[in-house]
Design a protein around this motif. Sequence first.
Motif, PDB file in Angstrom:
ATOM      1  N   ALA A 106       0.143  -1.589  -0.336  1.00  0.00           N
ATOM      2  CA  ALA A 106       0.071   0.102  -0.271  1.00  0.00           C
ATOM      3  C   ALA A 106       0.506   0.749   0.230  1.00  0.00           C
ATOM      4  O   ALA A 106       2.060   1.322   0.061  1.00  0.00           O
ATOM      5  N   HIS A 107       0.504   2.297  -0.523  1.00  0.00           N
ATOM      6  CA  HIS A 107       0.869   3.710  -0.858  1.00  0.00           C
ATOM      7  C   HIS A 107       0.090   3.648   0.653  1.00  0.00           C
ATOM      8  O   HIS A 107      -0.906   4.086   0.982  1.00  0.00           O
ATOM      9  N   ARG A 108       0.987   5.560   1.275  1.00  0.00           N
ATOM     10  CA  ARG A 108       0.680   6.201   2.425  1.00  0.00           C
ATOM     11  C   ARG A 108       0.259   7.399   1.529  1.00  0.00           C
ATOM     12  O   ARG A 108       1.108   8.247   1.059  1.00  0.00           O
ATOM     13  N   TYR A 109      -1.166   8.430   1.951  1.00  0.00           N
ATOM     14  CA  TYR A 109      -0.834   9.905   1.441  1.00  0.00           C
ATOM     15  C   TYR A 109      -1.043  11.100   2.829  1.00  0.00           C
ATOM     16  O   TYR A 109      -2.564  10.247   3.805  1.00  0.00           O
ATOM     17  N   ALA A 110      -0.679  11.719   3.208  1.00  0.00           N
ATOM     18  CA  ALA A 110      -1.314  12.427   3.872  1.00  0.00           C
ATOM     19  C   ALA A 110      -1.741  14.467   3.383  1.00  0.00           C
ATOM     20  O   ALA A 110      -0.917  14.508   2.215  1.00  0.00           O
ATOM     21  N   LEU A 111      -2.703  14.712   3.476  1.00  0.00           N
ATOM     22  CA  LEU A 111      -2.822  15.606   2.806  1.00  0.00           C
ATOM     23  C   LEU A 111      -3.329  16.267   0.933  1.00  0.00           C
ATOM     24  O   LEU A 111      -2.913  16.775   0.875  1.00  0.00           O
ATOM     25  N   GLU A 112      -3.508  14.963   0.476  1.00  0.00           N
ATOM     26  CA  GLU A 112      -3.492  13.723  -0.800  1.00  0.00           C
ATOM     27  C   GLU A 112      -1.709  14.299  -1.152  1.00  0.00           C
ATOM     28  O   GLU A 112      -1.589  14.006  -2.467  1.00  0.00           O
ATOM     29  N   GLU A 113      -1.231  13.881  -0.707  1.00  0.00           N
ATOM     30  CA  GLU A 113       0.557  14.532  -0.892  1.00  0.00           C
ATOM     31  C   GLU A 113       0.744  12.955  -0.827  1.00  0.00           C
ATOM     32  O   GLU A 113       0.669  12.515   0.737  1.00  0.00           O
ATOM     33  N   GLU A 114       1.703  11.938  -1.052  1.00  0.00           N
ATOM     34  CA  GLU A 114       1.930  10.795  -0.675  1.00  0.00           C
ATOM     35  C   GLU A 114       3.321  10.755  -0.119  1.00  0.00           C
ATOM     36  O   GLU A 114       4.143  11.302   0.247  1.00  0.00           O
ATOM     37  N   MET A 115       2.911  10.026   1.293  1.00  0.00           N
ATOM     38  CA  MET A 115       4.247   9.855   1.946  1.00  0.00           C
ATOM     39  C   MET A 115       5.788   9.249   1.295  1.00  0.00           C
ATOM     40  O   MET A 115       5.196   8.438   0.285  1.00  0.00           O
ATOM     41  N   PRO A 116       7.058   9.541   2.309  1.00  0.00           N
ATOM     42  CA  PRO A 116       7.549   8.433   1.997  1.00  0.00           C
ATOM     43  C   PRO A 116       7.482   7.137   2.222  1.00  0.00           C
ATOM     44  O   PRO A 116       6.880   7.036   2.774  1.00  0.00           O
ATOM     45  N   GLY A 117       8.176   6.332   1.290  1.00  0.00           N
ATOM     46  CA  GLY A 117       8.232   5.021   1.911  1.00  0.00           C
ATOM     47  C   GLY A 117       6.805   4.204   1.361  1.00  0.00           C
ATOM     48  O   GLY A 117       5.276   4.845   1.506  1.00  0.00           O
ATOM     49  N   GLN A 118       6.226   3.033   1.612  1.00  0.00           N
ATOM     50  CA  GLN A 118       5.624   2.103   1.438  1.00  0.00           C
ATOM     51  C   GLN A 118       5.433   1.385   2.964  1.00  0.00           C
ATOM     52  O   GLN A 118       5.630   1.350   3.475  1.00  0.00           O
ATOM     53  N   CYS A 119       4.095   0.666   2.866  1.00  0.00           N
ATOM     54  CA  CYS A 119       3.789  -0.067   4.180  1.00  0.00           C
ATOM     55  C   CYS A 119       2.919  -1.817   2.997  1.00  0.00           C
ATOM     56  O   CYS A 119       2.391  -1.644   2.737  1.00  0.00           O
ATOM     57  N   PHE A 120       3.383  -2.428   4.070  1.00  0.00           N
ATOM     58  CA  PHE A 120       2.379  -3.510   3.996  1.00  0.00           C
ATOM     59  C   PHE A 120       0.512  -3.368   4.393  1.00  0.00           C
ATOM     60  O   PHE A 120       0.643  -3.036   6.184  1.00  0.00           O
ATOM     61  N   VAL A 121      -0.238  -4.085   4.181  1.00  0.00           N
ATOM     62  CA  VAL A 121      -1.697  -4.085   4.672  1.00  0.00           C
ATOM     63  C   VAL A 121      -1.718  -5.451   4.956  1.00  0.00           C
ATOM     64  O   VAL A 121      -2.193  -6.263   4.056  1.00  0.00           O
ATOM     65  N   ARG A 122      -1.706  -6.125   6.321  1.00  0.00           N
ATOM     66  CA  ARG A 122      -1.856  -6.909   5.953  1.00  0.00           C
ATOM     67  C   ARG A 122      -3.899  -7.731   6.034  1.00  0.00           C
ATOM     68  O   ARG A 122      -4.296  -7.240   7.616  1.00  0.00           O
TER      69      ARG A 122
END
Length: 387
Positions: free
Chosen positions: A55-71
């Motif tokens: 998954a990608h993360r977004y804060a206030l419509e801007e992509e945050m650095p790095g990705q994450c896993f969602v289980r």
Amino acid sequence: MPSTTDSGSRSDPSRFFPPLPTPDAPQPLFSVGDVRYEAVREVVKMPTGEVLLLAHRYALEEEMPGQCFVRRLPSPTTTEGRRRLSDEIQLAFRLNHPGIAQVFHLKIHRSTPHVVMEYVDGPSLDTLVTAGVVRGKPMSEALALYIGAEVADALHYAHSLRGEDGRPLGIIHRDVNPRHIYLGTHGGVKLANFGAAYSHMVGRLESPASLVRGDVAYASPEYLERLPLSPASDIFSLGVVLVELLTGRHLFDVEDVPSPPKGLSPLMAEQFTSLPLAQMRVLLSSFSPDDVEAAVTGLAPDVKAILHAALRVVPGERFATAADMGSVLRAALTKRHPSYGRQDAQQEVALIIAEGSCLRDVVEFGEAGLFPEGLDAHELEALADED
């Protein structure tokens, strides 16, 4: 506890999730505070229905650095099951170690639990073992010893963790297997998924006595006989993993196992297992050092001695702590491969994946789509230079 809930129907949650996400067509998931999450790829789907998403993360419509896993986990059907899941995630939140994939949030989205986890930019050991089978040789002894020492250190941290009151939490992973150990592209090793973890925390709801958590193919004899657990149970599991890494074969062969004897107490596996539960119980009931010796014939004497010590039937005869096992593994690595380190691990992992991925049409890899397919020698050098 970092947990939030979205409203949603309690009917089959799968009806709410659209087709598989892709980078060009991401799947919106949920928001946690000011951060929203979008799935971009399904990494692996287990027979239990559990799905690991990138998954990608977004804060206030801007992509945050790095990705994450969602289980995405199967939703517990009982109040006890939901309470146990909550307890397990609370345990995972407490773990903060460079060798453990961190858990950030538990989100109940459309009646289905989603756990937001640290992204590890590399393959699982399961993928490396598969690639090793495809290319016709296991990983090097040096890489196996390196991985074993790193995992042992992470286990010791979890085993020795204390609560706010100073009392030991008594955390035992209980599901150490190749699918839960990841190799980062920079040579780091991460132990993941403490979802089956056991603890002595006061008030914690334990699994039913007849229910086996985790993959029984790597379980200790005492666990399958429902005897008291200790850190030695994880040490045994790590020993089974190391045999597979060093030989390219699993320690146990269930093809010629006799039928379970009458009177065997009933047990039920909670999830998919690599080997059948009943056959594993029969094998472990007569397991001995001779079985270990037969599996590790051809390995160096000092390496065999480590495996014999980890795989004793009686828990008290194994390494006293995971830290002790890690120290012995690291000493063997230093003695036999003095210069081996993170960069060597990084390069060997890239080579194993590249050589194995040439036959991806023959063998399906667990983390499909995350890793390069069929790299040539000059491309491997470029990959190493990038890191």
